[in-house]
Each structure stands twice: as C-alpha cells, then as structure tokens.
Motif scaffolding. Structure first.
Motif: not given
Length: 369
Positions: A3, A8, A23, A296, A299, A304, A306, A308, A323, A326, A329
């Motif tokens: 991942k 991306v 990423r 998180t 997120k 939608d 990106f 980090t 990653l 989840g 990203d």
C-alpha cells in the motif's frame, strides 16, 4: 505491491490532479542554513532535498519558507517573499522533478515564535537560545494577541489592517511558489506558529471578529485559505499541516481540527498533514505513531482528501500498517529521513518490492536494494 508504494493521485478543485509515485512524503524540516540571512535557498537545500528525491520519496516538501522577513522563525530560515528567492527555488524544484518526485513548499509565518536564534548546536553552546537580542538583529514580532506562553519576547497584537496585509502576503507567496514550479503548497498551521496562534484559545484572546468564538478564531485561517486558493492554480493541490491537538484542556482540540478540516476542504484544501502541540508545555502522548489517531479523525471528517500521518513513524512495516488499517492515506517521514535519505528505497526493499519497483536514482542501481 505494498500500500505504501502504490501510486496515488491528489484531487484539486478541478478534479484529479497531482500524481505521486508512492505515499511517502518528506516532512518539512527547518535546516537553519541560510547563513546570509536573506532567505535565499542555496546549495545545501538542493543537496538536502535532492538527496531525498533521489532516495525515493513520492513528495518532497521544503522546510518552512517564510512569507515575509518578519515571519521567519530564525534569521537563518529560507523564504519566498521576493523574486530572488523564487528564482533560487526553481532549480531545486527542477532537480526534484528530475528524480521522479513531486515538489511541495511549506509556506509559513512564525508570528509570536519568530525572531528566535537558529536551533543549532553551536548557537546553544554559545547561549544563544530563545528570542534574538536586539544587538544580534532581532526584530519585533506580531501575533493575534500579546502572550508569554512561549517564553519569548511578547508579540504585538496585530491590527485588523495588519491581518489583511498578512493574508495578502500568503497569497503572494503562493503565486511565487507557482512561478518557481512547485506542484503543491502546504500552509503551516501547526506547531504554535501564526495560523495555529489564531486558532488556539491559548494564544488568541482577541475580542474582535478574529477572536473569541470558534467562528472568529478560525476566520484568519479561512481567509488565508481563500486568498491562497485564488492565487494558486486550480489544477494544483493545496495542503495544510495542522497541530491536531494542543493536548491542553481549553486549547485547540482534535474535535476542532476535524470540524475545521471539513470547512477547509470546502474552501479547496485537499491534503492534510496531522502533527500536534507547539503551544506551551507538552502534555500529550508519545511513542511510535503517537499522532496517527489525529490523522484518522481528520480522515473520517474529509474522506476524499489525502491525509498523512506524521510523528515517530520510523520503519517500513509500521508505515505500511498505518495505511493497511486505513488510518491515513500516506506517511510523512521526518527525523528518520534525516538519518537515511534513502528511507523510501530501503522501505520498499524491506516490504518485498521487486528491484525494478524500488524507487531510487538509476545511478545507485549497484546498491542492490
């Protein structure tokens, strides 16, 4: 393919925009190397950033580049407030691109934390810490309110007129960043610097339209975002780094960050990096990945975007797990990249990538990652 090393594409107000080869993001880290004190980046910045691009990072972000001379953290900081600096950044950007990485610049204003001695071993050994003395060239600092929370010379509270000028300074810096060829602009809204100072009740005690309520304390950041987004091309992503939590009751908390992230996204910010703290004594957690839950939370607020995570993410399996679960990203790598400019290449090899999929400069193929 892992991942972490899956490509991306970052979105923009126009739709899909900047594509990253992986990423991994080089986190902005001050180098305190502009010994001419003119804000102009030079060979050190080319060497430092170029090495990390050659080492495989998907996105390389510069150190904090001041939008005004007054906004520098130290007098050894890089800047992007004039054309000379813009022209000096351009070949650095070109080299980053030549190595297959995208180039981002972090725009910054230190506010109350400006005019401090460069954070270098020799300066500390000479007793030069904290606010730069007048005889050493220190300058008056400004912020949303007077404050002693940083243990520095108290800033002067900005007038509304000064705030409006400052907002234009951010926009002008973004325009210069585009002229230099950068692919992404990241606004520094973390670590107790000016945007964060407006957001946090710990440093913003104003009673006008820029202080008090959540709506008023976030006004400066919203107006900065609006001005920068108008000056920055629509096909290029706009990012922001937050201190997700002050870790102090009565301060700026992760719930505030998540709420504001959704508002920022609506204004055109499509990438978020989550650090924390920077105002007063540190009361937060520590340990590997201690700030991942902040990423998180954001997120979840902006699914939608990106997003980090950053902070004590040191090894490949740890980054991959962030990653895979989840939680974010992408990952921003800071101190680990200071130790090893080839961190992404080494991580890819550790995660089992085929040799022709390991991101590194062709000149280094004999290293047999």
């Amino acid at each position: 393919m892992s991942k972490l090393f899956a490509p991306v594409q970052l979105t923009t107000p126009q739709g899909p925009g900047l594509k990253l080869r992986n990423r991994t993001v080089l986190a902005p880290m001050c180098q305190y190397s502009v010994t001419n004190r003119d804000g102009v980046p030079h060979a050190w910045h080319l060497s430092h950033l170029g090495a990390r691009a050659a080492g495989g990072f998907g996105l390389v972000i510069t150190e904090a580049a001041a939008i005004t001379a007054q906004g520098r953290i130290s007098d050894h900081d890089a800047g992007i407030w004039n054309d000379t600096q813009t022209h000096a950044w351009a070949p650095i950007v070109d080299f980053i691109h030549s190595q297959g990485a995208a180039a981002g610049i972090q725009l910054a204003h230190a506010g109350a934390k400006a005019s401090t001695y460069a954070w270098l071993p020799q300066a500390a050994a000479d007793g030069k810490v904290g606010s730069i003395s007048a005889q050493d060239g220190g300058w008056e600092t400004t912020g949303p309110s007077e404050t002693d929370v940083f243990g520095l010379v108290s800033p002067a509270a900005m007038s509304v007129e000064q705030i409006k000028v400052s907002i234009q300074d951010w926009a002008d810096a973004a325009r210069r960043a585009d002229e230099a060829g950068f692919d992404l602009v990241q606004l520094h809204g973390a670590h107790g610097y000016l945007i964060h100072q407006f957001l946090s009740p710990l440093t913003n005690t104003r009673t006008d339209e820029y202080g008090g309520s959540y709506e008023n304390r976030t006004r400066y950041a919203r107006e900065v975002i609006g001005a920068v987004r108008a000056a920055w091309p629509d096909h290029k992503p706009l990012a922001i780094r937050f201190s997700g939590d002050d870790w102090v009751e009565g301060g700026w908390r992760i719930e505030d960050t998540a709420r504001f992230a959704a508002e920022a996204y609506a204004l055109g910010v499509t990438a978020f990096d989550l650090s924390s703290a920077g105002i007063g004594k540190y009361y937060g957690p520590t340990g590997p990945g201690f700030q991942v839950p902040l990423a998180t939370a954001v997120k979840h607020a902006v699914p939608d975007a990106f997003v980090t995570a950053v902070g004590m993410i040191n090894d490949a399996s740890q980054a991959e797990q962030v990653l895979v679960m989840g939680a974010a990203d992408g990952v921003s790598i800071g101190r680990a990249a200071l130790k090893n400019p080839n961190w992404p290449a080494a991580a890819a090899a550790e995660l089992g990538a085929a040799q022709d999929e390991v991101p590194f400069a062709a000149q280094y193929w004999r290293a047999h990652w």
